[in-house]
Design a protein around this motif. Structure first.
Motif, short mmCIF file in Angstrom:
data_model
loop_
_atom_site.label_atom_id
_atom_site.label_comp_id
_atom_site.label_asym_id
_atom_site.label_seq_id
_atom_site.Cartn_x
_atom_site.Cartn_y
_atom_site.Cartn_z
N SER A 26 20.06 50.66 101.68
CA SER A 26 20.74 50.59 100.29
C SER A 26 20.75 51.66 99.45
CB SER A 26 19.97 49.14 99.70
OG SER A 26 18.56 49.62 99.63
N VAL A 27 19.88 52.74 99.47
CA VAL A 27 19.61 53.97 99.01
C VAL A 27 20.35 54.98 99.48
CG1 VAL A 27 18.21 55.43 97.45
CG2 VAL A 27 17.46 53.03 97.58
N SER A 28 21.13 55.63 98.92
CA SER A 28 21.90 56.95 99.63
C SER A 28 21.02 57.90 99.64
CB SER A 28 23.28 56.96 98.84
OG SER A 28 24.00 58.12 99.59
N ILE A 51 10.53 56.15 100.30
CA ILE A 51 11.46 54.99 101.05
C ILE A 51 11.46 55.32 102.51
CG2 ILE A 51 13.66 54.34 101.39
CD1 ILE A 51 14.30 54.52 98.30
N TYR A 55 8.79 52.86 104.17
CA TYR A 55 9.64 51.61 104.64
C TYR A 55 10.81 52.04 105.97
CZ TYR A 55 13.17 48.01 104.46
OH TYR A 55 14.00 46.95 104.78
N ARG A 56 11.44 53.07 105.63
CA ARG A 56 12.45 53.16 106.78
C ARG A 56 11.98 53.76 108.11
NH1 ARG A 56 17.93 55.87 103.90
NH2 ARG A 56 18.23 54.27 102.28
N GLN A 305 21.00 46.30 107.72
CA GLN A 305 20.98 46.69 106.63
C GLN A 305 22.03 46.57 105.70
OE1 GLN A 305 18.51 50.53 106.71
NE2 GLN A 305 18.45 50.32 108.75
N SER A 309 24.51 48.56 100.44
CA SER A 309 24.23 47.20 99.87
C SER A 309 22.91 46.90 99.62
CB SER A 309 25.00 46.12 100.83
OG SER A 309 24.79 44.78 100.31
N GLU A 310 22.58 45.90 98.82
CA GLU A 310 21.08 45.54 98.81
C GLU A 310 20.83 44.40 99.43
OE1 GLU A 310 22.31 42.68 94.90
OE2 GLU A 310 20.81 44.15 94.72
N TYR A 311 21.66 43.88 100.17
CA TYR A 311 21.28 42.80 101.03
C TYR A 311 21.07 43.08 102.45
CZ TYR A 311 23.61 39.88 97.28
OH TYR A 311 24.22 39.65 96.25
N THR A 312 20.30 42.32 103.22
CA THR A 312 19.98 42.64 104.72
C THR A 312 20.01 41.28 105.34
OG1 THR A 312 17.98 44.23 103.97
CG2 THR A 312 17.92 43.10 106.08
#
Length: 339
Positions: A26-28, A51, A55-56, A305, A309-312
């Motif tokens: 979601s974050v480039s 991040i 997380y990733r 992911q 987008s902010e959605y998963t």
């Protein structure tokens, strides 16, 4: 092309897809920044570093372990039962884990007290899921000692799954909507909820299950020609069956405990790899299936992911949507799956 060369290519493909998976979200984050964060001491955006490292990267490692473990488990079950439709959860391990989680989440509202407070514990889902799988495992192992026919053992595993599913249905019927929703979210599967400590525990179980599997490979090659032929070569069928079930249980049970029930991967990956590498030698199949399962899991996670987008999306939905057409295409193209 030789099998060893194909395995090497699959391994390099795994490294490439791991890089892609870590770089998208979601974050480039630019490729140069990603390289600096992972391989240099140069200061970069602190948020980006958090991040990537917290997380990733754990999520990518989890995807590799989950995909590899389920792929190997599926290969073991398909060879043991000589059934192309067998998967890692055919013995009811996933259903046992689901029952354990259902008792925690859905039963918490019925019994209250300790269960109600445990719902909010981070390790509670892992513990109850593991206990559920363990109960089914002990039942299966006890049955495997007394039963000679592998197909009968397969049917018994399906009956265990049906029984535990019925208990979950009863608990669901009497549970409030909020608890039921939490259980449904768990059943979707997730790769992004593990910290490094939990990834370390999952990795430990992965190594244990893989080591047990290594002791089965030679006997599995003999088992492909039938149990009678394997016996004539001196294979201890009961001991081999015990080791296969134990390896599958450790691999698939730990995955379910930490990531929830993940569909498709264990069933389809061995077939896909058999189309790429034309061999039934399990010493070649095991690393190929391990790397192949990890790659497909990374691809599915990257799609889930929704980069940018902010959605998963639920990982279970993606594994089925992505994988089912591939298997259908392979069946139509090859007319049959070599086994």
């Amino acid at each position: 092309m030789k099998s060893k060369s194909i395995i090497l290519l699959i391994f390099f493909a795994l490294l490439a897809f791991t890089w892609v998976n870590i770089g998208l979200g979601s974050v480039s984050i630019s490729q140069s920044a990603l390289f600096k964060i992972l391989f240099t001491q140069e200061e970069v955006n602190s948020t980006w570093s958090y991040i990537i490292w917290e997380y990733r990267l754990p999520k990518a490692v989890t995807a590799i372990l989950v995909g590899g473990a389920l792929g190997v488990s599926g290969m073991l079950m398909q060879t043991l039962f000589r059934n192309p439709l067998a998967g890692p959860y055919v013995l009811g391990l996933s259903s046992g884990a689901s029952l354990g989680v259902a008792i925690l989440i859905l039963g918490g509202s019925l019994f209250g007290g300790l269960l109600g407070t445990l719902i909010f514990s981070k390790w509670a889902l892992v513990i109850f899921s593991s206990l559920g799988s363990l109960v089914v495992l002990l039942a299966i192992l006890t049955t495997a000692i007394k039963i000679k026919d592998s197909m009968a053992l397969l049917i018994i595993g399906l009956m265990f799954a049906s029984l535990t599913g019925a208990v979950v249905s009863v608990l669901s019927y009497f549970s409030p909507a909020s608890n039921l929703q939490q259980y449904i979210f768990w059943s979707f599967g997730s790769l992004g909820n593990l910290n490094w400590q939990e990834v370390g525990v999952l990795f430990t179980f992965f190594i244990i299950g893989s080591v047990v599997c290594l002791f089965c490979l030679k006997n599995l090659n003999a088992l492909l020609l039938g149990e009678n032929y394997a016996k004539s070569l001196g294979v201890n069928i009961k001991q081999n069956r015990f080791l296969v079930i134990l390896s599958t249980s450790v691999l698939a049970g730990s995955v379910t405990a930490f990531a929830g029930p993940i569909a498709f991967i264990g069933l389809a990956v061995p077939h896909i790899i058999r189309q790429v590498i034309k061999t039934n030698n399990h010493f070649i199949l095991m690393p190929s299936v391990l790397f192949g399962g990890a790659i497909i899991m990374l691809i599915c996670d990257t799609i889930a992911q929704l980069p940018g987008s902010e959605y998963t999306l639920p990982i279970n939905a993606i594994t089925s949507i992505f994988g089912a057409p591939i298997v259908i295409w392979l069946l139509i193209k090859k007319q049959k799956i070599t086994f």
